[in-house]
Design a protein around this motif. Sequence first.
Motif, short mmCIF file in Angstrom:
data_model
loop_
_atom_site.label_atom_id
_atom_site.label_comp_id
_atom_site.label_asym_id
_atom_site.label_seq_id
_atom_site.Cartn_x
_atom_site.Cartn_y
_atom_site.Cartn_z
N GLY A 100 9.92 22.25 8.61
CA GLY A 100 10.32 21.15 7.74
C GLY A 100 9.90 19.80 8.29
N VAL A 101 10.09 19.61 9.59
CA VAL A 101 9.70 18.35 10.23
C VAL A 101 8.18 18.18 10.19
CG1 VAL A 101 9.66 17.12 12.45
CG2 VAL A 101 11.77 18.20 11.66
N LEU A 102 7.44 19.26 10.38
CA LEU A 102 5.98 19.20 10.27
C LEU A 102 5.57 18.78 8.86
CD1 LEU A 102 3.04 19.69 11.12
CD2 LEU A 102 3.41 22.13 10.66
N THR A 103 6.15 19.41 7.86
CA THR A 103 5.84 19.08 6.47
C THR A 103 6.14 17.62 6.17
OG1 THR A 103 6.32 21.36 5.81
CG2 THR A 103 6.33 19.70 4.06
N TYR A 104 7.31 17.18 6.58
CA TYR A 104 7.71 15.79 6.36
C TYR A 104 6.73 14.81 7.01
CZ TYR A 104 10.16 11.42 7.29
OH TYR A 104 10.48 10.09 7.42
N ASN A 105 6.37 15.06 8.25
CA ASN A 105 5.49 14.12 8.96
C ASN A 105 4.08 14.09 8.38
OD1 ASN A 105 6.97 12.69 11.09
ND2 ASN A 105 7.49 14.76 11.73
N VAL A 106 3.54 15.24 7.99
CA VAL A 106 2.22 15.27 7.36
C VAL A 106 2.25 14.48 6.05
CG1 VAL A 106 0.54 16.76 6.19
CG2 VAL A 106 1.42 17.39 8.44
N LEU A 107 3.25 14.77 5.21
CA LEU A 107 3.33 14.08 3.92
C LEU A 107 3.61 12.58 4.09
CD1 LEU A 107 5.21 16.78 1.83
CD2 LEU A 107 2.79 16.15 1.71
N ALA A 108 4.48 12.22 5.02
CA ALA A 108 4.76 10.80 5.26
C ALA A 108 3.49 10.07 5.71
CB ALA A 108 5.88 10.64 6.28
N ALA A 109 2.74 10.66 6.62
CA ALA A 109 1.50 10.04 7.09
C ALA A 109 0.51 9.87 5.93
CB ALA A 109 0.87 10.85 8.22
N LEU A 110 0.37 10.90 5.11
CA LEU A 110 -0.56 10.83 3.98
C LEU A 110 -0.13 9.79 2.94
CD1 LEU A 110 -1.35 14.63 3.43
CD2 LEU A 110 -2.89 12.86 4.32
N LEU A 111 1.16 9.77 2.60
CA LEU A 111 1.64 8.82 1.60
C LEU A 111 1.56 7.38 2.09
CD1 LEU A 111 4.69 10.85 0.29
CD2 LEU A 111 2.64 10.24 -1.01
N LEU A 112 1.89 7.16 3.33
CA LEU A 112 1.78 5.80 3.87
C LEU A 112 0.32 5.36 3.98
CD1 LEU A 112 4.61 5.94 6.56
CD2 LEU A 112 4.64 4.68 4.38
N THR A 113 -0.56 6.29 4.31
CA THR A 113 -1.99 5.97 4.34
C THR A 113 -2.48 5.62 2.93
OG1 THR A 113 -2.39 7.37 6.26
CG2 THR A 113 -4.30 6.86 4.88
#
Length: 131
Positions: free
Chosen positions: A78-91
């Motif tokens: 879950g933490v991996l999923t959150y961090n990947v998506l957060a990085a992509l959305l913020l980018t």
Amino acid sequence: MRSTALMTVTAFVETGTGLLLLIWPALLFALLFDWRQVAPETLLIGRVAGAGVISIGVASWPASRDTRTPGELGVLAGVLTYNVLAALLLTFAGVGLKITGIALWPAVVYHAVLAAWCVACLPRGQAAKHW
């Protein structure tokens, strides 16, 4: 690699960020996106997001004991999923939407580094059978 430090960092940083979103979402929006005027609806959505981010932090705390149970591996996923998506959305916010504040790119780097750290903590070989 053990995920103890990863889960501890996640617990503290995400719980703090979530509390900030609950209490003072306009500050975080100003830092990330340089938004000075924020609509009430946006503040509400920020607070809902804050509740979710706090949940990630709260779930990460007991997972910091790193005993490789299926539940703790689920938190890692879950933490991996959150961090990947957060990085992509913020980018996307910075590159695609051209909305950037002083904290946007550091936040992208933070989430990308934590995503890579999550990958490094994924079980290998025999331990992966429980995954």
